[in-house]
Design a protein around this motif. Structure first.
Motif, PDB file in Angstrom:
ATOM      1  N   ASN A 120       0.830  -1.212   0.000  1.00  0.00           N
ATOM      2  CA  ASN A 120       0.000   0.000   0.000  1.00  0.00           C
ATOM      3  C   ASN A 120       0.863   1.260   0.000  1.00  0.00           C
ATOM      4  OD1 ASN A 120      -2.516  -1.183  -0.188  1.00  0.00           O
ATOM      5  ND2 ASN A 120      -2.622  -1.564   2.010  1.00  0.00           N
ATOM      6  N   MET A 121       1.942   1.235   0.770  1.00  0.00           N
ATOM      7  CA  MET A 121       2.847   2.387   0.769  1.00  0.00           C
ATOM      8  C   MET A 121       3.489   2.538  -0.612  1.00  0.00           C
ATOM      9  SD  MET A 121       4.107   4.947   2.276  1.00  0.00           S
ATOM     10  CE  MET A 121       5.399   5.858   3.073  1.00  0.00           C
ATOM     11  N   ALA A 122       3.886   1.394  -1.212  1.00  0.00           N
ATOM     12  CA  ALA A 122       4.536   1.440  -2.530  1.00  0.00           C
ATOM     13  C   ALA A 122       3.596   2.024  -3.578  1.00  0.00           C
ATOM     14  CB  ALA A 122       4.985   0.049  -2.948  1.00  0.00           C
ATOM     15  N   SER A 123       2.329   1.716  -3.446  1.00  0.00           N
ATOM     16  CA  SER A 123       1.362   2.221  -4.411  1.00  0.00           C
ATOM     17  C   SER A 123       1.269   3.749  -4.336  1.00  0.00           C
ATOM     18  CB  SER A 123       0.005   1.562  -4.136  1.00  0.00           C
ATOM     19  OG  SER A 123      -0.994   2.177  -4.867  1.00  0.00           O
ATOM     20  N   LYS A 173     -11.437  -4.640  -2.300  1.00  0.00           N
ATOM     21  CA  LYS A 173     -11.457  -3.177  -2.130  1.00  0.00           C
ATOM     22  C   LYS A 173     -10.032  -2.614  -2.320  1.00  0.00           C
ATOM     23  CE  LYS A 173     -12.705   0.081   1.475  1.00  0.00           C
ATOM     24  NZ  LYS A 173     -11.725   0.040   2.538  1.00  0.00           N
ATOM     25  N   ASP A 174      -9.076  -3.300  -1.702  1.00  0.00           N
ATOM     26  CA  ASP A 174      -7.672  -2.893  -1.807  1.00  0.00           C
ATOM     27  C   ASP A 174      -7.197  -2.908  -3.258  1.00  0.00           C
ATOM     28  OD1 ASP A 174      -6.740  -2.363   0.720  1.00  0.00           O
ATOM     29  OD2 ASP A 174      -5.066  -3.790   0.535  1.00  0.00           O
ATOM     30  N   ILE A 175      -7.576  -3.978  -3.969  1.00  0.00           N
ATOM     31  CA  ILE A 175      -7.146  -4.126  -5.367  1.00  0.00           C
ATOM     32  C   ILE A 175      -7.743  -3.008  -6.224  1.00  0.00           C
ATOM     33  CG2 ILE A 175      -7.510  -5.560  -7.444  1.00  0.00           C
ATOM     34  CD1 ILE A 175      -6.800  -7.976  -5.855  1.00  0.00           C
ATOM     35  N   LYS A 231      -6.823   1.916  -9.202  1.00  0.00           N
ATOM     36  CA  LYS A 231      -7.187   3.305  -9.488  1.00  0.00           C
ATOM     37  C   LYS A 231      -5.954   4.205  -9.347  1.00  0.00           C
ATOM     38  CE  LYS A 231     -10.622   6.758  -8.512  1.00  0.00           C
ATOM     39  NZ  LYS A 231     -11.053   7.443  -7.315  1.00  0.00           N
ATOM     40  N   ARG A 232      -5.212   3.997  -8.244  1.00  0.00           N
ATOM     41  CA  ARG A 232      -4.010   4.827  -8.036  1.00  0.00           C
ATOM     42  C   ARG A 232      -2.999   4.582  -9.155  1.00  0.00           C
ATOM     43  NH1 ARG A 232      -4.362   4.008  -2.302  1.00  0.00           N
ATOM     44  NH2 ARG A 232      -3.064   2.153  -2.460  1.00  0.00           N
ATOM     45  N   GLU A 243      -0.388  10.778 -12.377  1.00  0.00           N
ATOM     46  CA  GLU A 243       0.035  11.654 -13.472  1.00  0.00           C
ATOM     47  C   GLU A 243       1.247  11.106 -14.214  1.00  0.00           C
ATOM     48  OE1 GLU A 243       0.770  16.001 -12.763  1.00  0.00           O
ATOM     49  OE2 GLU A 243      -1.203  15.672 -11.846  1.00  0.00           O
ATOM     50  N   ILE A 244       2.184  10.567 -13.455  1.00  0.00           N
ATOM     51  CA  ILE A 244       3.428  10.121 -14.076  1.00  0.00           C
ATOM     52  C   ILE A 244       3.420   8.598 -14.277  1.00  0.00           C
ATOM     53  CG2 ILE A 244       4.549  10.248 -11.808  1.00  0.00           C
ATOM     54  CD1 ILE A 244       7.170  10.752 -13.332  1.00  0.00           C
TER      55      ILE A 244
END
Ligand code: DC
Length: 223
Positions: A95-98, A173-175, A180-181, A186-187
């Motif tokens: 989650n942090m990596a995302s 939900k996490d997936i 989405k993220r 943007e990059i």
């Protein structure tokens, strides 16, 4: 002539399992770029970096020296010299990596490491932007995907197998949030490169997916 295979796709599509097997079949090196982003995320978590502060992420990530080496053909990730490979595949780190992988400084930090590996070796490299940004000239590009339901079920079974109790709906939900993220940042957002072959793994077994990719590789190489 060297050859690079880029495999992109969302979390849980089976990229690392498949990429590893394809690399083995072809005697290529397997490069897991997600593990590099996870190692930076681990550094930020350990340091207590605020994930809502992009300036802090951009500054702190530069203290994380990431390198990789291979042991018995398996990629090992070193964070400031420490082998952290075993600490990377947790939900917290994912989650942090995302979040942190959406930071331009983090991406810039890992770009040359990834390109250098591909320049020196024949690689099967998996990630989110390999075919679009990191290796736009890769000889073979695959976009590997599967439905949210399939990906969640696979993750659930994987966690259960490790004795970790989890909730299928939470995983779904996490997936969805991670997709989405990854797709709207943007990059280097996750998207299928125009010249990538789409492989949907929802109803395929692992050997069937590997076979399909090897077929695509052979067709490309014959042209
Ligand atoms: O594939 P993975 O779950 O190990 O990746 C962890 C996170 O890193 C994921 O949210 C997306 C990000 N990532 C990325 O932005 N670009 C890559 N080339 C690989 C991973």
């Amino acid at each position: 002539m060297g050859c690079n295979i880029a495999i992109d796709g969302p979390a849980g599509a089976g990229k690392s399992t498949i990429a590893k097997l394809v690399a083995k079949e072809l005697s290529f090196i397997y490069v897991d770029t997600g593990a590099m982003y996870r190692a930076i995320a681990l550094y930020l978590l350990r340091k207590g970096t605020d994930k809502n502060d992009p300036g802090m992420i951009a500054a702190d990530c530069q203290e994380a020296d990431i390198s990789i080496r291979y042991e018995n053909g398996e990629q090992q990730v070193l964070l400031n010299g420490e082998n952290v490979t075993g600490d990377l595949r947790t939900e917290e780190v994912g989650n942090m990596a995302s979040v942190s992988s959406a930071n331009p400084k983090v991406r810039e930090w890992l770009l040359s490491l990834q390109r250098d590996l591909a320049a020196k070796h024949d690689v099967v490299m998996d990630g989110r932007d390999i075919g679009t940004t990191i290796l736009p000239n890769a000889e073979v590009k695959i976009y590997l995907t599967a439905s949210v339901e399939t990906r969640a079920r696979r993750r659930y079974l994987e966690l259960e197998d490790k004795g970790i109790s989890c909730d299928l709906e939470e995983i779904k939900k996490d997936i969805r949030e991670r997709d989405k993220r990854d797709m709207t940042r943007e990059i280097s957002p996750l998207r299928q490169a125009e010249d990538a072959a789409l492989v949907d793994t929802s109803d395929l077994t692992i050997p069937q997916v590997v076979k399909r990719i090897l077929q695509i590789y052979q067709e490309k190489m014959a042209n």
